[in-house]
Design a protein around this motif. Structure first.
Motif, short mmCIF file in Angstrom:
data_model
loop_
_atom_site.label_atom_id
_atom_site.label_comp_id
_atom_site.label_asym_id
_atom_site.label_seq_id
_atom_site.Cartn_x
_atom_site.Cartn_y
_atom_site.Cartn_z
N PRO A 77 -1.21 -12.00 -12.22
CA PRO A 77 -2.46 -11.29 -12.50
C PRO A 77 -2.53 -9.94 -11.77
CG PRO A 77 -2.89 -13.60 -12.08
CD PRO A 77 -1.45 -13.37 -11.74
N ALA A 78 -3.41 -9.08 -12.24
CA ALA A 78 -3.64 -7.78 -11.63
C ALA A 78 -5.14 -7.47 -11.66
CB ALA A 78 -2.87 -6.70 -12.39
N ILE A 79 -5.58 -6.62 -10.74
CA ILE A 79 -6.97 -6.16 -10.70
C ILE A 79 -7.07 -4.96 -11.65
CG2 ILE A 79 -8.86 -5.34 -9.28
CD1 ILE A 79 -7.92 -8.16 -8.56
N LEU A 97 -8.03 -13.05 -14.84
CA LEU A 97 -7.76 -11.77 -14.18
C LEU A 97 -8.92 -11.48 -13.24
CD1 LEU A 97 -6.26 -9.49 -16.97
CD2 LEU A 97 -5.11 -10.95 -15.31
N PRO A 98 -8.70 -11.59 -11.93
CA PRO A 98 -9.80 -11.43 -10.96
C PRO A 98 -10.40 -10.03 -11.00
CG PRO A 98 -7.83 -12.40 -9.95
CD PRO A 98 -7.42 -11.90 -11.28
N ARG A 99 -11.65 -9.95 -10.59
CA ARG A 99 -12.34 -8.66 -10.56
C ARG A 99 -11.99 -7.87 -9.31
NH1 ARG A 99 -16.42 -6.64 -13.55
NH2 ARG A 99 -16.66 -8.66 -14.61
N SER A 132 -1.07 -7.82 -2.46
CA SER A 132 -2.25 -7.28 -3.13
C SER A 132 -2.02 -7.09 -4.62
CB SER A 132 -2.65 -5.95 -2.50
OG SER A 132 -3.71 -5.37 -3.22
N LEU A 133 -3.10 -7.32 -5.39
CA LEU A 133 -3.08 -7.13 -6.84
C LEU A 133 -3.75 -5.81 -7.23
CD1 LEU A 133 -4.20 -10.74 -7.88
CD2 LEU A 133 -1.88 -9.90 -7.53
N ASP A 134 -4.12 -5.00 -6.25
CA ASP A 134 -4.77 -3.71 -6.51
C ASP A 134 -3.74 -2.63 -6.83
OD1 ASP A 134 -7.56 -4.05 -6.27
OD2 ASP A 134 -7.40 -4.15 -4.08
N PHE A 135 -4.02 -1.84 -7.85
CA PHE A 135 -3.19 -0.68 -8.13
C PHE A 135 -3.40 0.40 -7.07
CE2 PHE A 135 -3.07 -2.43 -12.45
CZ PHE A 135 -1.75 -2.21 -12.79
N PRO A 136 -2.37 1.16 -6.75
CA PRO A 136 -2.55 2.29 -5.84
C PRO A 136 -3.51 3.32 -6.43
CG PRO A 136 -0.21 1.79 -6.17
CD PRO A 136 -0.97 0.98 -7.17
N ALA A 137 -4.20 4.05 -5.58
CA ALA A 137 -5.17 5.04 -6.04
C ALA A 137 -4.53 6.08 -6.94
CB ALA A 137 -5.82 5.72 -4.83
N GLU A 138 -3.27 6.44 -6.66
CA GLU A 138 -2.62 7.46 -7.48
C GLU A 138 -2.36 6.98 -8.90
OE1 GLU A 138 0.60 5.90 -4.53
OE2 GLU A 138 -1.57 6.37 -4.51
N THR A 139 -2.15 5.66 -9.07
CA THR A 139 -1.96 5.13 -10.42
C THR A 139 -3.27 5.23 -11.21
OG1 THR A 139 -0.24 3.61 -9.68
CG2 THR A 139 -1.32 3.10 -11.77
N ILE A 140 -4.38 4.86 -10.59
CA ILE A 140 -5.68 4.95 -11.26
C ILE A 140 -6.00 6.40 -11.59
CG2 ILE A 140 -8.13 4.42 -11.09
CD1 ILE A 140 -6.22 1.98 -11.22
N SER A 141 -5.68 7.30 -10.66
CA SER A 141 -5.92 8.72 -10.90
C SER A 141 -5.09 9.22 -12.08
CB SER A 141 -5.59 9.52 -9.64
OG SER A 141 -5.73 10.91 -9.87
N ARG A 142 -3.87 8.75 -12.17
CA ARG A 142 -3.02 9.17 -13.28
C ARG A 142 -3.57 8.70 -14.62
NH1 ARG A 142 -0.10 12.98 -15.45
NH2 ARG A 142 1.56 12.23 -16.80
N VAL A 143 -4.04 7.45 -14.67
CA VAL A 143 -4.65 6.95 -15.90
C VAL A 143 -5.84 7.80 -16.29
CG1 VAL A 143 -5.88 5.01 -16.96
CG2 VAL A 143 -3.85 4.58 -15.56
#
Length: 623
Positions: free
Chosen positions: A547-549, A592-594, A518-529
């Motif tokens: 690539p990354a989402i 970079l895919p959506r 998977s190219l999705d960041f973990p939820a905790e990474t998004i929360s930290r940002v």
């Protein structure tokens, strides 16, 4: 004709004035003379190209290693092998050069004195994977190959390759197991970090520049006063992975059984082949086929047998040799014959499609396909057995051994280029000029994806800002006075968060080095940002080894933040780019895919096939 088990034939002393030792004679004559003096066992040894370790302080390694590498003297003296892929290097160039000279001295003590050809995977960037690339260590450090593609300048690629050539020559490395011109058309594939990205035209153009830089046949070498022809000042290039290793089913890598299938749902085989034709025209000397097993592939209306490319005569002889006219060395990827233990874990041979064959039959199949060397293997006794039993004629060995010996002669290994100058190695490797050029290239390759219009996170950032840094391992190379690093977001004018493209762990040991899934960041990474961005204007920097989402990251940043990408850049080089000391010129080398659903719906072999990407290949803001 000699027989394979006649140990007495050809084992006597060789006259000091033997024609193959005479540098005034034509190379073809020297090759023929040496070939005629070799036993079958000595010929068989030349057909193997495996890993080698260095010992402490630049000594020879005489103990088996965790990577399954036999003792040096066993391989060179007992198995007559003279082609080795050096793994982790000594800490200093001086030790590296001393190790190389000791290795050549051991080779010179053998009956025929055939010199060793030392090869290397890429070792001038940031990847640290014993199966694909090595951390720069004492060498100059540049962005990964996608970073060179992000700048998009063939002149920069040739400059980088020339720097690699100079540093390789200084320590005795004479074959580069690169460039890699696979296309990163499957965003999940773990090997994207070694490619020039997704665009076939860019891969061919920039890959050709890398060949010229490494082999000393381009403009950079000519400006330096070199002849511009392949010879003693060259590093031989082994282009990989023919005929294009990018379209892996679901992005899984064929180092492992679950990734063995290579697929072409979009019928784009010719697209993946195209860069290789350009590198053949540029003069690449060697070619490495990939592990992948093509499924459902047709070439020129003929179905291709679903076996790994190195076992496939249609591909190696019919396509590469006959249709494309390639007469250089073909070396298989590593570990196709024998099961092996790597870093404490058992891995099967990557004999995809021919798993039912014995090791002896696999070697026979590889030779019949048209390969000259077996990478990552050290079993010449199997070749001797094939000749002894009449299954492979000795003349078949002669074809490949002649190619391999010719390369050694043309590189000057039988003559002045056999040994290196230890003192000169220390002066060349890591020279400040090369280090500075590598750092500048890191900064140039930084890609600005989205920028705040105003405020502290706008780019280029003002110098002297108070910066809170998270996710940076080393800040010792930050330019003095450029910014002030503080200990908390509350003290900062701007936060700089350094992230790495996400991946799913596939296993321990060797497998853990391959970033897949998977190219999705973990939820905790998004929360930290989001948390940091709510407290202070923030710049997020993402290392794109694939690539990354990034859509959730962009949303979490808000309008006061900026989003940039790097492909291997130190914190100092990144800050140089963000503050405009060096202008960031990077443009994305791949889409970079959506979303992951778009990735899963795309065709593995077709460039730019994910629907509605967040950012297109070529995107990058000028700031």
């Amino acid at each position: 004709m000699r027989t394979a088990n006649d140990d007495a034939v050809g084992t006597g002393a060789v006259p000091a004035d033997a024609p193959y030792r005479d540098r005034t004679r034509p190379v073809g004559e020297r090759v023929s003379d040496l070939l005629g003096r070799m036993t079958v066992a000595e010929k068989a040894g030349q057909l193997f190209h495996t890993m080698i370790e260095t010992g402490p302080g630049g000594t020879l390694a005489e103990e088996p290693s965790p990577m399954g590498v036999p003792a040096t003297s066993d391989m060179l003296l007992g198995r007559h092998m003279t082609h080795f892929n050096v793994l982790a290097s000594p800490a200093t160039a001086e030790e590296f050069a001393r190790w190389h000279n000791r290795l050549q001295e051991l080779a010179a003590s053998t009956r025929l004195g055939i010199p060793v050809t030392v090869s290397s995977d890429p070792r001038h960037a940031f990847t640290d994977n014993p199966g694909t690339a090595l951390l720069a260590g004492p060498f100059s450090q540049w962005p990964e190959t996608p970073g060179l593609a992000a700048v998009g300048d063939p002149g920069l690629v040739e400059e980088q390759a020339d720097a690699v050539r100079r540093e390789y020559l200084a320590v005795g490395i004479r074959t580069a197991l690169h460039p890699q011109v696979d296309l990163a058309t499957e965003p999940r594939w773990s090997r994207a970090a070694g490619t020039f990205g997704e665009d076939p035209a860019a891969a061919g153009r920039l890959g050709a520049a890398a060949v010229h830089g490494l082999q000393g046949t381009g403009a950079v070498a000519r400006r330096a006063g070199l002849p511009g022809t392949f010879g003693p000042s060259s590093v031989s290039t082994m282009t990989k992975h023919f005929p294009g290793g990018g379209p892996q089913a679901d992005g899984e890598d064929p180092h492992f059984a679950y990734g063995r299938e290579q697929v072409y749902p979009g019928g784009a085989f010719a697209t993946h082949l195209a860069p290789f034709t350009e590198l053949i025209a540029a003069g690449t000397r060697q070619m490495m086929p990939y592990y992948g097993m093509p499924v459902g592939l047709e070439v020129d209306g003929e179905a291709v047998e679903p076996v790994g490319f190195a076992f496939n005569r249609q591909v190696l002889t019919g396509l590469l040799r006959e249709r494309l006219g390639f007469d250089g060395i073909v070396c298989t990827d590593w570990g196709l014959v024998n099961d092996a233990e790597i870093l404490g874990t058992e891995y099967p041979a990557r004999a995809w499609g021919v798993e039912d064959l014995t090791p002896l039959e696999r070697v026979e199949r590889i030779l019949a396909a048209g390969a000259d060397q077996l990478g990552g293997e050290a079993c010449p006794e199997l070749v001797v057995e094939l000749v002894r039993t009449g299954r492979v004629p000795e003349e078949r060995l002669d074809v490949s051994v002649a190619r391999l010996l010719r390369e050694k002669f043309v590189l000057g290994l039988f003559d002045d280029a056999r040994y290196v100058d230890v003192d000169a190695a220390s002066a060349v490797v890591g020279h400040p000029e090369l280090v500075a050029a590598g750092r500048r290239a890191q900064s140039r390759s930084v890609t600005v994806l989205s920028a705040a219009r105003s405020g502290p996170a706008a780019l280029p950032a003002a110098r002297g800002l108070r910066v809170w840094l998270e996710g940076a391992d080393d800040v010792t190379d930050v330019s003095p006075g450029l910014v002030t690093l503080v200990d908390s977001p509350e003290e900062a004018d701007v936060a700089l968060l350094r992230l790495k493209a996400p991946y799913e762990a596939r296993g321990d040991g060797f497998e853990a080095f391959f970033h897949a899934g998977s190219l999705d960041f973990p939820a905790e990474t998004i929360s930290r940002v989001a948390t940091v961005a709510s407290r202070v204007p923030t710049v997020v920097d993402v290392y794109l080894d694939r690539p990354a989402i990034l859509a959730p990251v962009l949303d979490a940043l808000g309008r006061t933040g900026s989003l940039v990408a790097n492909y291997g850049a130190s914190t100092g080089a990144l800050l140089d780019a963000l503050t405009g000391v060096v202008r960031p010129e990077g443009r994305l080398p791949f889409d970079l895919p959506r979303s992951m659903s778009a990735v899963e719906a795309s065709r593995e072999d077709v460039p730019f096939d994910t629907a509605d990407p967040l950012f297109r290949c070529g995107h990058g803001l000028s700031v």
